[in-house]
Design a protein around this motif. Structure first.
Motif, PDB file in Angstrom:
ATOM      1  N   ASP A  40       0.838  -1.195   0.000  1.00  0.00           N
ATOM      2  CA  ASP A  40       0.000   0.000   0.000  1.00  0.00           C
ATOM      3  C   ASP A  40       0.877   1.250   0.000  1.00  0.00           C
ATOM      4  O   ASP A  40       1.923   1.295   0.655  1.00  0.00           O
ATOM      5  N   HIS A  41       0.450   2.251  -0.743  1.00  0.00           N
ATOM      6  CA  HIS A  41       1.099   3.566  -0.818  1.00  0.00           C
ATOM      7  C   HIS A  41       2.441   3.534  -1.553  1.00  0.00           C
ATOM      8  O   HIS A  41       3.209   4.504  -1.472  1.00  0.00           O
ATOM      9  N   ALA A  42       2.722   2.462  -2.272  1.00  0.00           N
ATOM     10  CA  ALA A  42       3.947   2.413  -3.072  1.00  0.00           C
ATOM     11  C   ALA A  42       3.829   3.344  -4.271  1.00  0.00           C
ATOM     12  O   ALA A  42       2.730   3.690  -4.722  1.00  0.00           O
ATOM     13  N   SER A  43       4.973   3.745  -4.815  1.00  0.00           N
ATOM     14  CA  SER A  43       5.007   4.525  -6.052  1.00  0.00           C
ATOM     15  C   SER A  43       5.467   3.622  -7.190  1.00  0.00           C
ATOM     16  O   SER A  43       6.346   2.774  -7.005  1.00  0.00           O
ATOM     17  N   LEU A  44       4.844   3.813  -8.365  1.00  0.00           N
ATOM     18  CA  LEU A  44       5.143   2.975  -9.519  1.00  0.00           C
ATOM     19  C   LEU A  44       5.299   3.819 -10.779  1.00  0.00           C
ATOM     20  O   LEU A  44       4.546   4.760 -11.003  1.00  0.00           O
ATOM     21  N   ALA A  45       6.265   3.454 -11.608  1.00  0.00           N
ATOM     22  CA  ALA A  45       6.368   3.963 -12.972  1.00  0.00           C
ATOM     23  C   ALA A  45       5.867   2.849 -13.886  1.00  0.00           C
ATOM     24  O   ALA A  45       6.327   1.714 -13.784  1.00  0.00           O
ATOM     25  N   VAL A  46       4.920   3.173 -14.768  1.00  0.00           N
ATOM     26  CA  VAL A  46       4.280   2.153 -15.594  1.00  0.00           C
ATOM     27  C   VAL A  46       4.405   2.531 -17.060  1.00  0.00           C
ATOM     28  O   VAL A  46       4.067   3.650 -17.470  1.00  0.00           O
ATOM     29  N   GLY A  47       4.897   1.590 -17.875  1.00  0.00           N
ATOM     30  CA  GLY A  47       5.074   1.841 -19.293  1.00  0.00           C
ATOM     31  C   GLY A  47       3.757   1.857 -20.044  1.00  0.00           C
ATOM     32  O   GLY A  47       2.710   1.468 -19.529  1.00  0.00           O
ATOM     33  N   GLY A  48       3.821   2.324 -21.283  1.00  0.00           N
ATOM     34  CA  GLY A  48       2.647   2.373 -22.135  1.00  0.00           C
ATOM     35  C   GLY A  48       2.382   3.758 -22.673  1.00  0.00           C
ATOM     36  O   GLY A  48       2.790   4.771 -22.084  1.00  0.00           O
ATOM     37  N   PHE A  49       1.680   3.796 -23.805  1.00  0.00           N
ATOM     38  CA  PHE A  49       1.295   5.055 -24.448  1.00  0.00           C
ATOM     39  C   PHE A  49      -0.081   4.807 -25.053  1.00  0.00           C
ATOM     40  O   PHE A  49      -0.214   4.018 -25.979  1.00  0.00           O
ATOM     41  N   GLY A  50      -1.124   5.442 -24.479  1.00  0.00           N
ATOM     42  CA  GLY A  50      -2.457   5.002 -24.836  1.00  0.00           C
ATOM     43  C   GLY A  50      -2.612   3.582 -24.320  1.00  0.00           C
ATOM     44  O   GLY A  50      -2.324   3.284 -23.160  1.00  0.00           O
ATOM     45  N   LEU A  51      -3.012   2.666 -25.191  1.00  0.00           N
ATOM     46  CA  LEU A  51      -3.101   1.259 -24.809  1.00  0.00           C
ATOM     47  C   LEU A  51      -1.953   0.440 -25.379  1.00  0.00           C
ATOM     48  O   LEU A  51      -1.924  -0.779 -25.232  1.00  0.00           O
ATOM     49  N   SER A  52      -0.992   1.104 -26.019  1.00  0.00           N
ATOM     50  CA  SER A  52       0.141   0.406 -26.620  1.00  0.00           C
ATOM     51  C   SER A  52       1.233   0.169 -25.592  1.00  0.00           C
ATOM     52  O   SER A  52       1.709   1.101 -24.943  1.00  0.00           O
ATOM     53  N   GLY A  53       1.623  -1.092 -25.446  1.00  0.00           N
ATOM     54  CA  GLY A  53       2.726  -1.407 -24.547  1.00  0.00           C
ATOM     55  C   GLY A  53       2.368  -1.420 -23.089  1.00  0.00           C
ATOM     56  O   GLY A  53       3.252  -1.365 -22.230  1.00  0.00           O
ATOM     57  N   ASN A  54       1.067  -1.503 -22.765  1.00  0.00           N
ATOM     58  CA  ASN A  54       0.675  -1.591 -21.360  1.00  0.00           C
ATOM     59  C   ASN A  54       1.072  -2.951 -20.780  1.00  0.00           C
ATOM     60  O   ASN A  54       0.799  -3.991 -21.404  1.00  0.00           O
ATOM     61  N   PRO A  55       1.659  -2.988 -19.603  1.00  0.00           N
ATOM     62  CA  PRO A  55       1.993  -4.271 -18.956  1.00  0.00           C
ATOM     63  C   PRO A  55       0.744  -4.865 -18.299  1.00  0.00           C
ATOM     64  O   PRO A  55       0.624  -4.962 -17.079  1.00  0.00           O
TER      65      PRO A  55
END
Length: 254
Positions: A20-35
């Motif tokens: 809980d309360h972690a910070s995340l960097a998440v890839g993707g652009f629109g729906l392209s490359g979403n993990p």
């Protein structure tokens, strides 16, 4: 395998320690490359109060929109937010804090964080509320501003004004790659390359879902887009995962 083997057996184990309360960097652009497999695993895992840095927040039923709709996000740092009605509702009602950042600046903040650079000067945003402060980040339920962006330092170089932007480092990063080896070297496919390498660099613990897992030495070193030094966990998800198109545009055949 030796100690350089970063493969974990399944997505659930890969995200198990995101609290809980972690910070995340998440890839993707629109729906392209979403993990997506990792996002779904995190949804099932139950972590909440998350602060996420990503180009956008997906749509109402896909991408980061899944975590948003479940009430798991406390803050989004993004450059584009125009495709998600629930995002708009949560922001305007005061449930979600939003830090809007120019897209190129966001990319460089992630890259700088992963490169050990604390901050940098850019001309982007000079003369606007990006530099001068006052952009709403969180509203009260009555519509008044609860949190506004701060004034940022500016400086003149060669007669031009620049604004100081802090780099971004997050607790974790979630990224999608076409191919990866056991030591974490990654290859991205075309437009899915987008923010994925930058997000990976910014995370203190980077978790990569790969469509195809190969053995060390099988990737041509000249074709590696992100070296394994930035990646800490690799999970194979296969090539038959769902990949949605954000907007399908067609025209009448003439």
């Amino acid at each position: 395998m030796n100690g350089l083997d970063k493969v974990v057996p399944d997505p659930a184990e890969a995200v198990a320690d995101i609290g809980d309360h972690a910070s995340l960097a998440v890839g993707g652009f629109g729906l392209s490359g979403n993990p997506m497999v990792l996002i779904e695993a995190l949804l099932a895992q139950g972590a909440s109060g998350l602060s996420v840095v990503s180009n956008n927040c997906g749509v109402d039923d896909w991408g980061l929109g899944l975590l948003l709709g479940a009430g798991r996000l406390a803050k989004m740092t993004s450059s584009y937010v125009g495709e998600n009605k629930e995002f708009e509702r949560q922001f305007l009602s005061g449930e979600l804090e939003v830090e809007l950042t120019p897209q190129g600046t966001l990319a460089e903040k992630l890259r700088a964080g992963g490169s050990g650079i604390a901050a940098f000067f850019t001309q982007t945003g000079v003369g606007t509320q990006v530099a001068e402060g006052g952009l709403p980040r969180r509203y009260h339920p009555d519509g008044t501003v609860a949190v506004a962006s701060p004034v940022k330092e500016t400086r003149t170089f060669d007669g031009a004004e620049y604004v100081l932007e802090d780099a971004i480092r997050t607790d974790f990063a979630l990224v999608h790659a076409l191919r990866g080896d056991r030591t974490g070297n990654l290859v991205f496919n075309k437009s899915a390359r987008n923010f994925n390498p930058l997000a990976a660099m910014a995370g203190r613990v980077c978790i990569a879902q790969v469509e195809e897992l190969v053995e060390p030495g099988e990737l041509d070193p000249d074709q590696v887009h992100l070296p394994g030094v930035f990646v800490h966990r690799v999970v194979e998800v296969g090539t038959d995962i769902e990949k949605r198109i954000e907007r399908r545009t067609t025209r009448m055949e003439v």
